[in-house]
Each structure stands twice: as C-alpha cells, then as structure tokens.
Design an enzyme around this catalytic site. Sequence first.
Site, PDB file in Angstrom:
ATOM      1  N   ILE A 399       0.863  -1.166   0.123  1.00  0.00           N
ATOM      2  CA  ILE A 399      -0.153  -0.069  -0.111  1.00  0.00           C
ATOM      3  C   ILE A 399       0.840   1.218  -0.068  1.00  0.00           C
ATOM      4  O   ILE A 399       0.764   2.229  -1.031  1.00  0.00           O
ATOM      5  CB  ILE A 399      -0.840   0.009   1.227  1.00  0.00           C
ATOM      6  CG1 ILE A 399      -1.995  -1.243   1.047  1.00  0.00           C
ATOM      7  CG2 ILE A 399      -1.666   1.130   1.417  1.00  0.00           C
ATOM      8  CD1 ILE A 399      -2.710  -1.467   2.205  1.00  0.00           C
ATOM      9  N   ASP A 400       1.921   1.223   0.628  1.00  0.00           N
ATOM     10  CA  ASP A 400       2.873   2.501   0.959  1.00  0.00           C
ATOM     11  C   ASP A 400       3.597   2.586  -0.512  1.00  0.00           C
ATOM     12  O   ASP A 400       3.533   3.752  -0.900  1.00  0.00           O
ATOM     13  CB  ASP A 400       3.977   2.275   1.979  1.00  0.00           C
ATOM     14  CG  ASP A 400       4.169   3.436   2.746  1.00  0.00           C
ATOM     15  OD1 ASP A 400       3.738   4.501   2.117  1.00  0.00           O
ATOM     16  OD2 ASP A 400       5.238   3.345   3.537  1.00  0.00           O
ATOM     17  N   ASP A 401       3.920   1.569  -0.812  1.00  0.00           N
ATOM     18  CA  ASP A 401       4.712   1.713  -2.395  1.00  0.00           C
ATOM     19  C   ASP A 401       3.671   2.003  -3.473  1.00  0.00           C
ATOM     20  O   ASP A 401       4.210   2.906  -4.198  1.00  0.00           O
ATOM     21  CB  ASP A 401       5.377   0.517  -2.669  1.00  0.00           C
ATOM     22  CG  ASP A 401       6.490  -0.030  -2.087  1.00  0.00           C
ATOM     23  OD1 ASP A 401       7.744   0.385  -2.768  1.00  0.00           O
ATOM     24  OD2 ASP A 401       6.573  -0.244  -0.851  1.00  0.00           O
TER      25      ASP A 401
END
Length: 678
Positions: A399-401
């Site tokens: 999700i962060d990437d």
Amino acid sequence: MIVKLDGSKRGRGPTTGASSRGLTTPAFDAEALDQGLAATRQWLLDQQRDDGHWVGELEGDTILESEFVLLLTSLGREDDPVVAKLCNYLFEQRLPDGGWAIYPGGPFDLSASVKAYFALKLVGMDPEHPEMVRVRQRILDAGGAQACNSYTRFYLALLGQISYDDCPYVPPELVFLPTHLGLSIYDMSSWTRTMVVPLAILSVLRPVRHLSAEQGIAELFRPDLPPPSRRTEQTWSWANFFVACDRLMKWAHRIVPKAVRRPGLSAAHRWMVDHFDRSEGLGAIFPAMVYSVFALRALGYADDHPLVRQAMQQLEDLMIEEHDSVRVQPCVSPTWDSAIAMIALADSGLPADDPRMLQAARWLLDHEIRTPGDWQRRRPGLEPTGWAFEYRNDFYPDIDDTAMVLLALGRTALMRFPEGQAVTDRAVAWLLAMQNRDGGWAAFDVDIDNQLLTKVPFADHNAILDPSCADITARILEILGTLGYRADHPAVARGLEYLWSTQEPEGCWYGRWGVNYIYGTWQVLLGLQAINFPMDHPNVQRAADWLESVQQEDGGWGESCLSYDDPAWMGKGVTTASQTAWAVNGLIAAGRAQSARVRRGVAFLLRTQNPDGTWDEPQFTGTGFPKVFYLRYHLYRIYFPLMALARYRSAIAANAPSRVHAGALACGVPADPRPLDM
C-alpha cells in the site's frame, strides 16, 4: 568548490551547527545551496540503471549472515568458501565489548549473538579465542542460548542443539481456518504468513542435521534455567491459554497417527509452493525464503530439484561480496527507491518530460501488479493493481509503495495520457478499498489487527499483525490530496480521525516504517498539507513545535532505534542526513520554511555533504519489525536530503521570487543575481 552556508569550505569534519540556545544562526548562501543541489542530483542521476530504475543496497543486521551460514550447514555445505566470507563480515560487525547488536550503536542482542557465535564456531573459530570467550560470557549472563527468541530456536533445533519441543509448535492446520475466526494465517501479517507456513511444515516433520560435539554450542546453555515461556503469572490469560494449547499440540504430535496430519501438511506444502509463483522467493523476504528451503528439504526435495535450486539462487542473489567478505540483504527495494528518487529529482527541477524521468515512469508502469494476491481474501472482487516493494512479489502489493509510485508518476509527463489516468484511477480505487475500519491504512492487508494473535508463542517477533499506522495513513492522504481530494471526502475524513486519535501528547506521531517519531511526524505534516488542511491548526502546530524542540546543537535531527523500546529516546540520537531531511520537510510543510530552525537544518545538510553530493550515514533509519529488526536504506542519505534542499529552495523562492540567485536556474526556479536575505 562546494561551500558551507556561512561561506567556508564544506567537508566531513565535526558538526558545530547552532541551536536556539544563544548560538549563531548561519547566514544563507544561495550559491552553496545551488551547488549542493546540483551535486546530489547528478550523483543520483548517475545511479539510474540502464532500464530506468534505481535500487540501493538494503542493509540489515548480522542475523542475515549468521542464518545463511546455519542454512548452508544444515545442507552439509559448511565448507563452502562463501561461509568463511560471511563469517569475515560477521566478525567485523561485533561490538567492542563482545557480542552483536541489531543496529549500529545498539545494545547487545542475545539472539543475534548466539547465531553469530554458532556461525563462527562452525567455520572453525576456536571457542577459547578471547573474542569468543567474551561473547560466550555475555550470552550466559543474558540467560543462555535457551533464552533466544522463537525464530532462533528453530535454527537451533534444525542443527540438533535443542529439541523441537523447545520451539513453539506451529500447526499446519492453520491453513484450513476461516478468516472470520480471527486466527487463520490470513489474520496474520503477510510477512508472518510466509514464515509461519514453512515453520508449520518443520513443526510436523522435525528435520535435524546432527553435528559433532565440537561443532555444537552446548557451552552457551545454562542448565540452571528453563527455556522461556510466554506464560503469565495470572491465573487466567490468553497467553496462558495459548501456552497450554502449545503443550497440548506437542503432546498430540507424539501420539496422533501421521495419516491424520497428512491433510494439513499437504495443504501447507501446496500453499507454500503456490506462493513461489510470481515472486522472488517466498514472500520475497529473507526469513521466509530461508524457511522455505528448510521446508522443501524436510518434504524430501533433493538439492538438485528445480524448486530448491531456484530458492537457493534467489537467496544468493541477495548477497553482496566485497574483498574477502560477504553480506546479505533482507530483500531488495527497487520500487521504493525508484519512486522516491523520481520525486526528489522532480523537486530539484528535473522536467516532467525529461527522458530519464519518462524511462523511470515506464519502468514503474511495467511493474504494476495485475494478478490476484492474498489481500483479496478480505477484498474479493476488487480489481488487482498496486506495486510491490521488490522486483517481483505479486501476492503482496504494498500500500505504501503504491501511494509513493503514484506520487512519482504524477510528476512525469506520461500521466497526462489516457494510460496514465487509467493506472491512477485503478490504483486509487484499490487504495480507497484497502482502508481499515479504524480509518487508517496498513502495509499489505485490511483489518489485520486481532490483538489476540500477539499472545501466541510464535508471535515474539513483534510483527504478527499489520495494523494501521500514521505514516502510511498520511502517505495515502498525501496522494489523495495531490489528486484533489480534500478533508470533506469520507475516506480522507476517516483518515484524519485516525491521525488525531494517534497523535502523541508531545505532538508527534509514531513512525512504524521509519525511525521513528521524526519519520511519523514528517509524513503526517506532508499528508495534511497535501489535502489543504489548515496548517495553523493547533494540532499541526504542536507537531511542528515538537520537531523544533528535538533539533540538536549541530542543527540536525537524529533519532535512535532505542526510541521504540524507550520513549525517553523520542527524537534523540546521532544526527543523520535522512532524519534531518524529514524534519526540514515537515517544518516546511507546516509553514515554517522561513524559520531559523529550518535554515539551521539546511545548513547542517550542506555542511555535512561530501564533495560528490552524498552524505555519510552508517545509522539505521529504516524499520522492519520494531524492537526486532531494523534497516539501513543506502539511498535514504541521498534522495531525502535532495528533496529537503529542493523544497527549501522552492519555498524561499516562492516568498521572494525576485531575489533568487541565478544559479537557481539549475533547480527550476526564477533567476536573479542577488543573494537572498533571510
């Protein structure tokens, strides 16, 4: 020549920056800033790979090297030349007073030290060598080898130093449990899931490579102490319940016919092999990859079987050899590094249609994941998309990437075309659907927050869950804000509620994936700015005040990994380029670009910059598992300072557009021959 902000030659000498306690604030020199920006930008551009991406080394602690030695020993390959090179690196990393830590400057760590001692003994180091004697005494003083964490005890059992009964039992039947019970493998974090399944196979099959007494580490055990237990002193607790279940399963293992266990074992075997597909190893992370080799061997796969050869090759691909030593990366970070490098370069003035930016954007677009993953257990029917942290890890888009990739792609001309808009729409829909019920976002899954699981005996790696965290939540707000979402959007409003509920009394935020409160606070301030949240709000200003309060005498910021164990270390530690950059960017986002504090931070960055545009940063500022495993991203010391310097330059230019030095043209701002007055 590269110069300081105060006009003197810049080098690597000791920092003597100013703080608010009566010390002088350095004068601003736009030429020095321009030169620093240009040097770092060129260095970073020079690191771009031929196909357009960036990837820096990802450094972990010495458990990686020692575990690789123990793996090779279990395979009967302790005489492999690489073992000696791994041990050379291990020996170099020891603490001055004996033993090993899990991050530079950290305290003695028992599990890391036991594995390192074992590895060195296997390579032939005399246990009576003074260094081995010192380590051995420290291990015994810390409770002996039997006090290691559960994941270390599996290595000791595999090599015959303890019984599997001294390891937590991991039942393979976990793969059959439905998610609504809250105890299935899909209720665990993705990284735990990939470790637990092969460990379940080991729990049933119990393979052992028997060593000679001379190779063993019997001298590290204390017969006066029992193995550790997670049992509490309370009459009733969930920890006690799971300890009782662990004992019951070990008893059942001895009496239940193997045929009864075969379905669970087969299911775990099938799950593991299926997850090799579309991935650089199981979960694409070192611990799971190693355990998968152990499991394959236990299942009867020969060393020359394609799956075993592939798994070993994927592990060997993580090795970095220099001179007569070898170190091992826990995984690789090309997507993360590429996205942040692109953002920093765009901030520094590299045009959106620059061929190097377009090539990097195409590389990212080519790595979008369009196939199903484990996350669909909780979001069935949602169109697959997203980006993995590694080159290939299709079951686990990050999700962060994904948010960081969208921020990077949005700075390129490719996103003006229909293809770019379709990718953005698809990824944003995925991100919105991955919001947790508490309003925050996690790393890989949705609502992996059953605290009951933290009580199971094999949960002592402190990361069995994947709950919401402030840094990722704020990153999602940042990309949503960049795309025009505002505080009145339902998802954004829920995200804000989560952030306010997790703000610390001091005004900062805990950083789950970077060290620590500086990281969390910086990211929240960027997210709030992106959604046009009023930056004069008291909560925002409390956060900015906290950042200013932890600035150090030399003008920089630094925070030790100790802050995860002891809040007294919140915002304290050796000053680093990456953490200083985070703080500077956070304060700029909070509207304090003109402050003396920010100017001191910029002065620190320019004063400590090397002539080639880099910074020296041996400290670990990345987080794997808080309190257990930390990381040094080798490009953090490059692209985050570049970002900070560029954003500072832009903020100053925005406030004085007619007074910018001509050298700023290289950074994409208007020209004027006169220096800025601060």
